[in-house]
Design an enzyme around this catalytic site. Structure first.
Site, PDB file in Angstrom:
ATOM      1  N   ASP A  13      46.258  16.904   4.059  1.00  0.00           N
ATOM      2  CA  ASP A  13      45.777  16.359   3.164  1.00  0.00           C
ATOM      3  C   ASP A  13      45.514  15.261   3.425  1.00  0.00           C
ATOM      4  OD1 ASP A  13      46.126  15.281  -0.015  1.00  0.00           O
ATOM      5  OD2 ASP A  13      47.976  14.638   0.275  1.00  0.00           O
TER       6      ASP A  13
ATOM      7  N   ASP B 256      45.532  11.302   1.269  1.00  0.00           N
ATOM      8  CA  ASP B 256      47.098  10.019   1.173  1.00  0.00           C
ATOM      9  C   ASP B 256      47.888  10.310   1.039  1.00  0.00           C
ATOM     10  OD1 ASP B 256      45.985   7.685  -0.122  1.00  0.00           O
ATOM     11  OD2 ASP B 256      46.698   8.500  -2.210  1.00  0.00           O
TER      12      ASP B 256
ATOM     13  N   ASP C 200      52.218  15.875   2.435  1.00  0.00           N
ATOM     14  CA  ASP C 200      53.351  14.245   1.934  1.00  0.00           C
ATOM     15  C   ASP C 200      54.265  14.919   0.930  1.00  0.00           C
ATOM     16  OD1 ASP C 200      50.960  13.706   0.525  1.00  0.00           O
ATOM     17  OD2 ASP C 200      52.014  12.287  -0.121  1.00  0.00           O
TER      18      ASP C 200
END
Lengths: 306, 306
Positions: free
Chosen positions: A27, A29, A245
């Site tokens: 991922d 961001d 995250d």
């Protein structure tokens, strides 16, 4: 490897995990950058993984950038990445409409300029982006002129979202056979300092409520984004690691696709969140428990440099 | 009276039902008018009920008019109605904030000019209505200037709903102690010819999704609108009839408050809808089964004229 889940990844375990995979999906961001700043050590990790022969891909639910825009941003931050390695929902939605829906017709687009570009890149016409302010009265709204070629409504992030766009989407979606696709369901875009702004999930909820229909969503945790990567690069899911995250999107995607999963704590979710899912006893929530976690993907560096 | 529910109201049963009540609550759109046209016979029914000594009230989820605007419209259509007999969600939300929430502070208002006026009429300040277009970037949106006096976010129908309003609502709602009130959850505003435009429920869903909080809603089927009427006019719920065209709002309100209920078929719901709820065996859905139904409230005329 350890049979228990949610294990802290450190020491010899890092090399063991990396040796067990050929491909790593990241991922963006909260994982390799935050806002406009690279996570310290992230560019070295990515670049060393590639130097060590791993295939590296980026899968992001953010629909506000084209693949090229992502690749440019990554280069600027020191990542050695090619456009073809980036899978954002602007691109993947266009691929979904073309390859899965086999759409013949135009898209009514609630979304960004990047989405417009990715649709055009695969040969799908759309109705345009930007402001659409209200005028007239209720009867005018219900009878707003519709483009007869539109056969799908697509909802992504749109800072120009308005009542009129919501209304237009409703009018298209009550037509026979109109497809309904959303980029993703993320409810907020997190920013520095604990702040956040509304995400695409809010806009999609509004349209779904009006249309009394559920959209098909392309983004994580739906397996389509992994399918996209796998079909183009021949990824073996048994030898693939998903790093993210967020438990509800990134880790869930990994679980849905049978990948190994690694949570990094530089973004949204915490170890406590993961443990709460694990202890819930709820089968559906087990998919949000990662195999491993690290403070930051920089924790992979020693094993790669060693 | 018949012990079974969803009975067609006709013949002697009409007079029997009317004799058993002192007060009648009517929904407006789809019941006494459609758009700008009175349902044929509706003005006579309302006026004769009053001449026969019944108290008559109007309870509508539509938040786009003040009590005065409703009374004016009703007079124009031939109804003999006073402002004080009309309970719309613009007025009731203002009353709810003042009497239930005891709000001390300003309202951030997503809503109409009518809502602004009703808030001001009870002495509650608000932030203004009308367009709020986007400018700047994500970090600017998250740090948009907030009015420190705002202590509540109120969401009603707003044709100027926009991403920026959604964002402002999110920023207020993440502040400690900020109240969150919605006028109603109707997902669509039905218009003639089977058409519809998005209702307040869509806007409220978007804000709730962003804020990760549920709003308290004032409109039907919440009992607050009946409480408003009852406390001001001393209504006896055992001798009160609720008349409406929607099972999920009107009939449910009646059930929630222990009133007799009458479905009229000039609006949204059908007898088949009601029967489906009845046959579902689901306890919650039984509240959406009316005691009686009529084709139109004009069916009450013979009993009132006789």
């Amino acid at each position: 490897m350890s049979g228990s889940k949610c294990t802290r990844l450190s020491g010899a375990l890092v090399k063991q995990l990396l040796d067990s995979v050929d491909s790593v999906l990241f991922d963006c961001d909260g994982v390799i950058w935050r806002g406009d700043q690279a996570i310290p050590g992230a560019p070295q990790v990515i670049n060393l993984l590639k130097e060590n022969g791993k295939k590296v891909f980026f899968v992001t639910n953010n629909s506000s950038k084209t693949r090229k825009m992502y690749a440019d941003k990554m280069s600027m931050l020191g990542f050695d990445v090619k456009e073809e390695e980036v899978f954002g929902t602007a691109y993947c939605s266009a691929m979904y409409l073309k390859t899965v829906c086999k759409l013949e017709g135009k898209v009514y687009l609630i979304g960004s300029n990047a989405m417009k570009q990715e649709l055009e890149a695969v040969g799908i016409q759309q109705t345009g982006v930007g402001p659409d302010h209200i005028s007239g009265k209720q009867a005018d709204w219900a009878n707003v002129p519709l483009d007869p070629e539109v056969k799908a409504v697509v909802v992504g992030f749109d800072e120009h979202f308005s009542y009129m766009k919501l209304n237009r989407a409703l009018q298209y979606l009550t037509q026979q056979g109109c497809l309904f696709v959303g980029t993703n369901r993320d409810t907020r875009l997190p920013l520095e300092g604990g702040k956040a702004v509304p995400g695409t999930g809010c806009l999609l909820q509004a349209v779904e409520t009006a249309a009394q229909r559920q959209a098909q969503t392309v983004g994580k945790p739906n397996h389509f984004m992994f399918d996209c990567v796998a079909s183009q690069f021949g990824v073996d899911r048994d030898r693939c690691l998903m790093v993210g995250d967020r438990l509800d999107t990134d880790i869930m995607l990994g679980s849905n696709c049978g990948l190994k999963t690694l949570l990094t704590l530089t973004g949204v979710s915490t170890v406590a969140d993961a443990e709460a899912h694990q202890k819930s006893g709820c089968a559906e929530r087990q998919g949000m428990v990662p195999d491993y976690y690290v403070e930051s993907i920089a924790d992979l560096l020693p094993a790669l440099q060693g």
